[in-house]
Scaffold this active site. Structure first.
Site, PDB file in Angstrom:
ATOM      1  N   GLU A   1       3.694   1.509 -12.165  1.00 34.83           N
ATOM      2  CA  GLU A   1       2.845   2.026 -13.258  1.00 34.83           C
ATOM      3  C   GLU A   1       2.418   3.478 -13.033  1.00 34.83           C
ATOM      4  OE1 GLU A   1       1.548   1.275 -16.377  1.00 34.83           O
ATOM      5  OE2 GLU A   1       3.131  -0.209 -16.312  1.00 34.83           O
TER       6      GLU A   1
ATOM      7  N   HIS B   1       4.300   5.903 -11.721  1.00 30.73           N
ATOM      8  CA  HIS B   1       5.390   6.724 -12.263  1.00 30.73           C
ATOM      9  C   HIS B   1       5.376   6.668 -13.794  1.00 30.73           C
ATOM     10  CE1 HIS B   1       7.262   5.432  -8.282  1.00 30.73           C
ATOM     11  NE2 HIS B   1       7.318   6.735  -8.200  1.00 30.73           N
TER      12      HIS B   1
ATOM     13  N   GLN C   1       1.359  17.108  -1.458  1.00 31.46           N
ATOM     14  CA  GLN C   1       2.650  17.438  -2.074  1.00 31.46           C
ATOM     15  C   GLN C   1       2.440  18.262  -3.353  1.00 31.46           C
ATOM     16  OE1 GLN C   1       6.150  14.706  -2.586  1.00 31.46           O
ATOM     17  NE2 GLN C   1       5.253  14.375  -4.604  1.00 31.46           N
TER      18      GLN C   1
ATOM     19  N   VAL D   1      -3.006   6.106 -10.092  1.00 31.98           N
ATOM     20  CA  VAL D   1      -3.110   4.804 -10.774  1.00 31.98           C
ATOM     21  C   VAL D   1      -3.339   3.749  -9.696  1.00 31.98           C
ATOM     22  CG1 VAL D   1      -1.933   3.136 -12.249  1.00 31.98           C
ATOM     23  CG2 VAL D   1      -1.628   5.587 -12.651  1.00 31.98           C
TER      24      VAL D   1
ATOM     25  N   SER E   1       1.898   2.486  -4.895  1.00 28.52           N
ATOM     26  CA  SER E   1       2.873   3.210  -4.090  1.00 28.52           C
ATOM     27  C   SER E   1       4.095   2.315  -3.934  1.00 28.52           C
ATOM     28  CB  SER E   1       2.274   3.489  -2.702  1.00 28.52           C
ATOM     29  OG  SER E   1       3.304   3.782  -1.775  1.00 28.52           O
TER      30      SER E   1
ATOM     31  N   ARG F   1       5.761   2.062  -1.431  1.00 30.30           N
ATOM     32  CA  ARG F   1       5.705   1.507  -0.070  1.00 30.30           C
ATOM     33  C   ARG F   1       4.759   0.309   0.043  1.00 30.30           C
ATOM     34  NH1 ARG F   1       6.605   7.224   1.530  1.00 30.30           N
ATOM     35  NH2 ARG F   1       8.537   7.259   2.726  1.00 30.30           N
TER      36      ARG F   1
HETATM   37  O1  PAF Z   1       6.853  12.030  -4.734  1.00 29.86           O
HETATM   38  C1  PAF Z   1       8.049  11.720  -4.618  1.00 29.86           C
HETATM   39  O2  PAF Z   1       8.487  10.661  -5.049  1.00 29.86           O
HETATM   40  C2  PAF Z   1       9.010  12.690  -3.930  1.00 29.86           C
HETATM   41  O3  PAF Z   1       8.404  13.332  -2.863  1.00 29.86           O
HETATM   42  C3  PAF Z   1       9.632  13.709  -4.901  1.00 29.86           C
HETATM   43  C4  PAF Z   1       8.590  14.619  -5.526  1.00 29.86           C
HETATM   44  C5  PAF Z   1      10.383  12.965  -6.002  1.00 29.86           C
HETATM   45  C6  PAF Z   1      10.632  14.586  -4.156  1.00 29.86           C
HETATM   46  O4  PAF Z   1      11.639  13.832  -3.577  1.00 29.86           O
END
Ligand code: PAF
Length: 283
Positions: A37, A39, A155, A178, A187, A189
């Site tokens: 969710e 993404h 990031q 989220v 995540s 993971r």
């Molecule tokens: O956040 C992620 O899933 C990755 O680090 C990304 C930004 C797609 C780069 O591989």
């Protein structure tokens, strides 16, 4: 409708070139697949704010250390494509490793300041890998806007810095974390967690909840704030805190008092999962 799938750089370029020549704006959501969710919230925003939405799915070997989980990283392309079809995504770019990195590839992009803080020490080279692939995706797909989740706060800031420093013509948009109903940040993971570990993993969001509460009561001293984190996380025996830090929200340098916008960032191991979470505090 099923999205178009491009596995070749040239195909993706051709598809998107036609769109931008027709005057359409392009929104990119870069992912490593195994979508959740979090993404999908980026995809929905990219769809709302652009004429065309492209999602990249690429598990980038360059951002995994030698002892990290590149091989084990969860993958499920069929499920991802179904989800993206139901979100109305027009193009999925899912190249193989050889399509992206030729075997004599000898250029990497390295951000030298923000990348050293927080996850930087436990994951040397990680942000070089991220910057390199994100820059390549920007060059291949030429988006007007690119969407990243704030869960990966460092990031996001590193990418913003790269875009600023290299005069790239793309707007980087950070989107809220989220969470599951009980607070666990989504995540890919999380799939590594057993039921017991999943329960223990709540330590992170609960510690950040306590942080927000002492901050609301007027606490501004970072040592006291971090003591709160350690106390909460310490009551979860299966959680190994890797770091807890309070940093400037933009350049990620450590701060002693919350006298500006800051991020409280945590990383912890729970079983074989390395989890991160954060909260932003603004006085
Ligand atoms: O956040 C992620 O899933 C990755 O680090 C990304 C930004 C797609 C780069 O591989």
């Amino acid at each position: 409708m099923k999205p178009n799938i491009a596995t070749r750089v040239a195909e993706a370029r051709k598809f998107l070139k036609r769109k931008s020549e027709a005057g359409f704006t392009i929104g990119l959501v870069p992912t490593m697949g195994f979508l959740h969710e979090g993404h999908l919230s980026l995809v929905r925003r990219a769809r709302r704010e652009n004429d065309t939405c492209v999602v990249s799915i690429f598990v980038n070997p360059l951002q995994f250390g030698p002892s990290e989980d590149f091989d084990a990283y969860p993958r499920d392309m069929d499920r991802d494509l179904d989800l993206l079809a139901s979100e109305g995504v027009e193009l999925v770019f899912s190249p193989g490793v050889k399509e992206v990195f030729s075997c004599d590839c000898s250029t990497i992009v390295s951000e030298k300041k923000l990348s050293g803080f927080l996850c930087g020490s436990a994951r040397p080279g990680h942000f070089d890998g991220v910057c390199t692939i994100v820059l390549k995706l920007f060059n291949i797909l030429r988006p007007d806007r690119a969407y990243f989740g704030e869960k990966d706060y460092q990031q996001l800031q590193v990418i913003r810095r790269m875009v600023r420093d290299l005069d790239m013509e793309v707007e980087v948009i950070g989107c809220p974390i989220v969470r599951e109903e009980d607070g666990l940040a989504l995540s890919s993971r999380n799939t590594y967690l057993s039921e017991a570990e999943r329960e223990q993993a709540l330590a992170l969001s609960r510690a950040l909840g306590e942080v927000r509460s002492v901050f609301a009561d007027g606490e501004r001293d970072c040592r006291s704030i971090l003591a709160v984190v350690r106390k909460v996380v310490g009551s979860y025996p299966m959680v190994r805190l890797e770091y807890a830090e309070v940093c400037d929200a933009e350049d990620l340098s450590p701060v002693e008092r919350v006298d500006r916008k800051v991020v409280v960032a945590l990383a912890a191991r729970v079983g074989r999962a390395r989890l991160i979470d954060n909260t932003v505090l603004a006085p």
